[in-house]
Design a protein around this motif. Structure first.
Motif, PDB file in Angstrom:
ATOM      1  N   SER A  21       0.154  10.325  -4.961  1.00 43.11           N
ATOM      2  CA  SER A  21      -0.899   9.323  -5.102  1.00 43.11           C
ATOM      3  C   SER A  21      -0.332   8.099  -5.792  1.00 43.11           C
ATOM      4  O   SER A  21       0.588   8.202  -6.614  1.00 43.11           O
ATOM      5  CB  SER A  21      -2.067   9.867  -5.919  1.00 43.11           C
ATOM      6  N   CYS A  22      -0.888   6.972  -5.477  1.00 40.87           N
ATOM      7  CA  CYS A  22      -0.511   5.709  -6.108  1.00 40.87           C
ATOM      8  C   CYS A  22      -1.802   4.976  -6.423  1.00 40.87           C
ATOM      9  O   CYS A  22      -2.554   4.614  -5.508  1.00 40.87           O
ATOM     10  CB  CYS A  22       0.371   4.894  -5.177  1.00 40.87           C
ATOM     11  N   VAL A  23      -2.057   4.766  -7.706  1.00 42.27           N
ATOM     12  CA  VAL A  23      -3.274   4.061  -8.113  1.00 42.27           C
ATOM     13  C   VAL A  23      -2.899   2.661  -8.570  1.00 42.27           C
ATOM     14  O   VAL A  23      -1.897   2.464  -9.260  1.00 42.27           O
ATOM     15  CB  VAL A  23      -4.028   4.831  -9.213  1.00 42.27           C
ATOM     16  N   ALA A  24      -3.701   1.709  -8.144  1.00 44.52           N
ATOM     17  CA  ALA A  24      -3.452   0.312  -8.480  1.00 44.52           C
ATOM     18  C   ALA A  24      -4.463  -0.164  -9.501  1.00 44.52           C
ATOM     19  O   ALA A  24      -5.623   0.241  -9.494  1.00 44.52           O
ATOM     20  CB  ALA A  24      -3.525  -0.549  -7.232  1.00 44.52           C
ATOM     21  N   SER A  25      -4.018  -1.054 -10.350  1.00 45.60           N
ATOM     22  CA  SER A  25      -4.913  -1.696 -11.302  1.00 45.60           C
ATOM     23  C   SER A  25      -4.500  -3.157 -11.427  1.00 45.60           C
ATOM     24  O   SER A  25      -3.430  -3.557 -10.988  1.00 45.60           O
ATOM     25  CB  SER A  25      -4.843  -1.012 -12.665  1.00 45.60           C
ATOM     26  N   THR A  69       2.252  11.700   6.093  1.00 41.19           N
ATOM     27  CA  THR A  69       1.126  10.869   6.494  1.00 41.19           C
ATOM     28  C   THR A  69       0.739   9.959   5.339  1.00 41.19           C
ATOM     29  O   THR A  69       0.489  10.444   4.227  1.00 41.19           O
ATOM     30  CB  THR A  69      -0.084  11.710   6.896  1.00 41.19           C
ATOM     31  N   ILE A  70       0.682   8.663   5.610  1.00 36.70           N
ATOM     32  CA  ILE A  70       0.235   7.700   4.602  1.00 36.70           C
ATOM     33  C   ILE A  70      -1.221   7.368   4.867  1.00 36.70           C
ATOM     34  O   ILE A  70      -1.644   7.257   6.023  1.00 36.70           O
ATOM     35  CB  ILE A  70       1.120   6.421   4.626  1.00 36.70           C
ATOM     36  N   SER A  71      -1.982   7.223   3.799  1.00 39.77           N
ATOM     37  CA  SER A  71      -3.396   6.849   3.925  1.00 39.77           C
ATOM     38  C   SER A  71      -3.794   6.061   2.688  1.00 39.77           C
ATOM     39  O   SER A  71      -3.036   5.986   1.720  1.00 39.77           O
ATOM     40  CB  SER A  71      -4.268   8.094   4.097  1.00 39.77           C
ATOM     41  N   ARG A  72      -4.976   5.487   2.735  1.00 42.35           N
ATOM     42  CA  ARG A  72      -5.427   4.700   1.603  1.00 42.35           C
ATOM     43  C   ARG A  72      -6.928   4.769   1.458  1.00 42.35           C
ATOM     44  O   ARG A  72      -7.650   4.998   2.431  1.00 42.35           O
ATOM     45  CB  ARG A  72      -4.961   3.252   1.744  1.00 42.35           C
ATOM     46  N   ASP A  73      -7.386   4.527   0.239  1.00 46.11           N
ATOM     47  CA  ASP A  73      -8.814   4.436  -0.080  1.00 46.11           C
ATOM     48  C   ASP A  73      -8.977   3.144  -0.863  1.00 46.11           C
ATOM     49  O   ASP A  73      -8.704   3.112  -2.072  1.00 46.11           O
ATOM     50  CB  ASP A  73      -9.243   5.642  -0.896  1.00 46.11           C
ATOM     51  N   ASN A  74      -9.386   2.101  -0.195  1.00 40.62           N
ATOM     52  CA  ASN A  74      -9.482   0.793  -0.846  1.00 40.62           C
ATOM     53  C   ASN A  74     -10.601   0.729  -1.875  1.00 40.62           C
ATOM     54  O   ASN A  74     -10.557  -0.100  -2.792  1.00 40.62           O
ATOM     55  CB  ASN A  74      -9.656  -0.307   0.196  1.00 40.62           C
ATOM     56  N   VAL A  75     -11.585   1.570  -1.742  1.00 43.87           N
ATOM     57  CA  VAL A  75     -12.666   1.599  -2.737  1.00 43.87           C
ATOM     58  C   VAL A  75     -12.122   2.107  -4.068  1.00 43.87           C
ATOM     59  O   VAL A  75     -12.455   1.591  -5.141  1.00 43.87           O
ATOM     60  CB  VAL A  75     -13.828   2.482  -2.253  1.00 43.87           C
ATOM     61  N   LYS A  76     -11.277   3.126  -3.989  1.00 43.55           N
ATOM     62  CA  LYS A  76     -10.704   3.714  -5.205  1.00 43.55           C
ATOM     63  C   LYS A  76      -9.370   3.091  -5.598  1.00 43.55           C
ATOM     64  O   LYS A  76      -8.775   3.482  -6.600  1.00 43.55           O
ATOM     65  CB  LYS A  76     -10.531   5.219  -5.013  1.00 43.55           C
ATOM     66  N   LEU A  78      -6.497   3.426  -4.136  1.00 46.28           N
ATOM     67  CA  LEU A  78      -5.516   4.492  -4.054  1.00 46.28           C
ATOM     68  C   LEU A  78      -4.784   4.478  -2.727  1.00 46.28           C
ATOM     69  O   LEU A  78      -5.364   4.161  -1.681  1.00 46.28           O
ATOM     70  CB  LEU A  78      -6.188   5.857  -4.227  1.00 46.28           C
ATOM     71  N   VAL A  79      -3.522   4.867  -2.786  1.00 43.48           N
ATOM     72  CA  VAL A  79      -2.713   5.093  -1.596  1.00 43.48           C
ATOM     73  C   VAL A  79      -2.103   6.482  -1.730  1.00 43.48           C
ATOM     74  O   VAL A  79      -1.690   6.882  -2.819  1.00 43.48           O
ATOM     75  CB  VAL A  79      -1.596   4.043  -1.454  1.00 43.48           C
ATOM     76  N   TYR A  80      -2.057   7.206  -0.619  1.00 46.20           N
ATOM     77  CA  TYR A  80      -1.569   8.576  -0.638  1.00 46.20           C
ATOM     78  C   TYR A  80      -0.375   8.726   0.301  1.00 46.20           C
ATOM     79  O   TYR A  80      -0.235   8.005   1.286  1.00 46.20           O
ATOM     80  CB  TYR A  80      -2.653   9.548  -0.180  1.00 46.20           C
TER      81      TYR A  80
END
Length: 123
Positions: A21-25, A69-76, A78-80
């Motif tokens: 996981s990669c979380v952005a701030s 597999t790369i994916s992302r959740d722009n609401v959170k 996060l990139v996986y």
């Protein structure tokens, strides 16, 4: 400015799976393409996977195609990176990064980088 923090690395056996996981701030990443890279000891940093800002397009290195597999959740913000069927040659420090370009495999085109997370795959 974007701060990126990776997590999810560890020591696994060949054939196992991991999800990074990669979380952005600092800023939303919803307008950035995101990428994963890796660097093994004594080797250059290499491209693993990338995803466009909306998630509609992805790109993979040949060495991981069909397994990662790369994916992302722009609401959170996060990139996986889902990694299946891991091999010893996948052992490396994995980094996520953001770019203002549409999608790119070239590390010099990425602006912000995380500190990396270690993935070790034993045989």
């Amino acid at each position: 400015q974007v701060q990126l923090v990776e997590s999810g690395g560890g020591l696994v056996q060949a054939g196992d799976s991991l999800r990074l996981s990669c979380v952005a701030s600092g800023r939303t990443i919803s307008s950035y393409a995101m990428g994963w890279f890796r660097q093994a000891p004594g080797k250059e940093r290499e491209f693993v996977a990338a995803i466009t800002w909306g998630g509609g397009s992805t790109r993979y290195a040949d060495s991981v195609k069909g397994r990662f597999t790369i994916s992302r959740d722009n609401v959170k913000n996060l990139v996986y990176l889902q990694m299946n069927s891991l091999k010893p040659e996948d052992t490396a420090v994995y980094y996520c990064a953001s770019t203002g370009l549409v999608i790119t495999t070239e590390p010099n085109n990425y602006d912000y980088w995380g500190q990396g997370t270690q993935v070790t795959v034993s045989s």
